[in-house]
Scaffold this active site. Structure first.
Site, PDB file in Angstrom:
ATOM      1  N   HIS A  41      13.916 -68.258  11.290  1.00  0.00           N
ATOM      2  CA  HIS A  41      14.937 -67.670  10.402  1.00  0.00           C
ATOM      3  C   HIS A  41      15.223 -68.581   9.209  1.00  0.00           C
ATOM      4  O   HIS A  41      16.292 -68.495   8.590  1.00  0.00           O
ATOM      5  CB  HIS A  41      16.278 -67.438  11.136  1.00  0.00           C
ATOM      6  N   ARG A  77      16.048 -61.747  24.477  1.00  0.00           N
ATOM      7  CA  ARG A  77      15.461 -63.053  24.821  1.00  0.00           C
ATOM      8  C   ARG A  77      16.473 -63.919  25.555  1.00  0.00           C
ATOM      9  O   ARG A  77      17.671 -63.897  25.233  1.00  0.00           O
ATOM     10  CB  ARG A  77      15.002 -63.771  23.551  1.00  0.00           C
ATOM     11  N   ARG A  96       5.535 -62.502   4.452  1.00  0.00           N
ATOM     12  CA  ARG A  96       6.286 -63.269   5.434  1.00  0.00           C
ATOM     13  C   ARG A  96       5.338 -63.708   6.551  1.00  0.00           C
ATOM     14  O   ARG A  96       4.590 -62.891   7.091  1.00  0.00           O
ATOM     15  CB  ARG A  96       7.382 -62.405   6.041  1.00  0.00           C
ATOM     16  N   GLU A 119      16.589 -62.224   2.849  1.00  0.00           N
ATOM     17  CA  GLU A 119      15.374 -63.024   2.943  1.00  0.00           C
ATOM     18  C   GLU A 119      14.354 -62.602   1.885  1.00  0.00           C
ATOM     19  O   GLU A 119      13.606 -63.429   1.362  1.00  0.00           O
ATOM     20  CB  GLU A 119      14.762 -62.867   4.348  1.00  0.00           C
ATOM     21  N   ASN A 146       6.513 -57.640   4.843  1.00  0.00           N
ATOM     22  CA  ASN A 146       6.834 -58.240   6.144  1.00  0.00           C
ATOM     23  C   ASN A 146       6.145 -57.404   7.229  1.00  0.00           C
ATOM     24  O   ASN A 146       6.618 -56.328   7.599  1.00  0.00           O
ATOM     25  CB  ASN A 146       8.360 -58.229   6.326  1.00  0.00           C
TER      26      ASN A 146
END
Ligand code: ADP
Length: 392
Positions: A156, A217, A67, A360, A14
């Site tokens: 996600h 965010r 990823r 994940e 990742n």
């Protein structure tokens, strides 16, 4: 790979702009052999960082899963990498300029280092490709969708995919019969409505900036705020976008931190804007959970996952209080005790509530392993063909 057995080593990579996370699994046993999260030093190149990681891991790797944040509508599933796939990935890099280019650079460098093994890409967006147009289209002229692919994609996805299956197992129900609301609450936050094992709607959009209030965010705002701010502050779009991505959310409201743990502490000490930031965080999550109860015409379960979702009993409790109208009743004791996967709703709660630590990487390793199987048999068949032709 051991030629006498089907067991092999899958490296899951990742690559972010400031750090690289990796996990090495033995498959299909899913045994974790090695893992790391290496930060890039200020004067270190990305290539130097990856080289040092590859040196650490060595060459005993049979497959590699990468990823990739944005797959747009080109990749509804994980895919084995070849030049054509890489070209198509490059064509959509503009949709995630902070993420996809570094993901791609990681892939190129990894392929140079491990040229003889299969590599695959696993996209954050793939899971959400099942959304209907009523969920993914924005109410702007349709040409912008057809010309420029402007639509909601969602993120996600790998996490939502993992936790939904675990939720079905925990509830003892087939996934195909369940309506679930999955809350991935980390630094980035997304809520997904899952209908019979497929994403039906999700809170993030064209980019991961949309939806609920996050660590730094903003989540949804009226788009007219952007030109208005540009004019009032005399700044450009890039600066405003930077503010919305990095200086907003919990950090922007509280002025203290993007970390829920800090805010619970400062709010407890009477810091008014920390309290406000937490209240807003809960309120926005409420809005989306309520929205998805409506989109799904009711839900059988709510899932909490990722850093905050897995670890903060207080936040879970506050999100669920006020959802009694939807049959959500949390068992305080079950909510507060333990960190593992579990039901936290009361036995009589019509809607089940679950904490499910996400994973994940294991989904990525499984995808890679599945994808490489036919390729392996192909390579093996070709090897034997080659052997035959060499003999003849
Ligand atoms: P990312 O979105 O960066 O992958 P994670 O899912 O790892 O994030 O979550 C990171 C966030 O989880 C941290 O910013 C922190 O706010 C939060 N977190 C971690 N542990 C706890 C805890 N015990 N209580 C509340 N929040 C926590």
């Amino acid at each position: 790979m051991d030629s006498t057995s089907t067991s092999c080593k899958v490296l899951v990579l990742n690559c972010g702009s400031s750090s690289v996370k990796y996990k090495l699994y033995e498959m299909p046993t899913e045994r974790l052999l090695q893992e790391g999260n290496e930060r890039r030093e200020p004067d270190q190149s990305f290539q130097a960082l990856l080289d040092s990681i590859f040196r650490l891991i060595g060459h005993d790797v049979d497959m590699m899963a990468h990823r990739v944040v944005h797959g747009a509508d080109l990749f509804p599933e994980s895919v084995l990498l070849n030049e054509d796939v890489l070209r198509r990935m490059e064509s959509i890099s503009y949709l995630a300029p902070l993420h996809n280019p570094v993901n791609l650079e990681g892939i190129r460098l990894a392929q140079l280092h491990y040229p003889a093994i299969p590599h695959a890409a696993v996209f954050d967006t793939s899971f959400h490709q099942t959304m209907p147009p009523t969920s993914y289209l924005y109410s702007i002229p349709y040409e912008y969708y057809s010309k420029h692919k402007i639509r909601k994609y969602g993120f996600h996805g790998t996490s939502h995919r993992y936790v939904m299956q675990r939720a079905a197992d925990l509830m003892g129900m087939p996934l195909e019969k369940l309506r679930l609301i999955s809350c991935h609450i980390g630094n980035g936050v997304s809520v997904t409505a899952i209908r019979y094992g497929q994403s039906y709607d999700t809170s993030m959009g064209l980019t991961p900036l949309a939806g609920v209030t996050m660590g730094t965010r903003s989540g949804n705002i009226d788009p007219a705020v952007i030109p208005y701010l540009e004019r009032l502050e005399g700044v450009g779009t890039e600066e405003v976008m930077h503010m919305l991505n990095h200086q907003s959310g919990l950090l922007g409201i509280s002025g203290v931190s993007n970390d829920i743990r800090d805010l619970l502490k400062t709010a407890g000490e009477g810091h008014e804007r920390s309290r406000l930031a937490l209240d807003m965080f809960i309120a926005k999550l409420h809005q989306y959970i309520g929205l998805y109860f409506a989109r799904l015409n009711g839900a059988d379960g709510i899932i909490f996952t990722a850093g905050v979702g897995e670890n903060s009993a207080e936040i879970r409790e506050r999100i669920c209080s006020g959802l009694e109208f939807a049959g959500v009743y949390v068992d305080t004791e079950a909510n507060r005790s333990g960190h593992s996967e579990r039901l936290i709703s009361s036995p009589y709660s019509p809607t089940k509530v679950m904490v499910i630590p996400t994973n994940e990487e294991i989904v990525m390793a499984r995808d890679m392993f599945q994808l490489a199987r036919p390729a392996q048999s192909f390579y093996m068949a070709n090897d034997s063909l080659a052997a035959v032709s060499n003999e003849s």
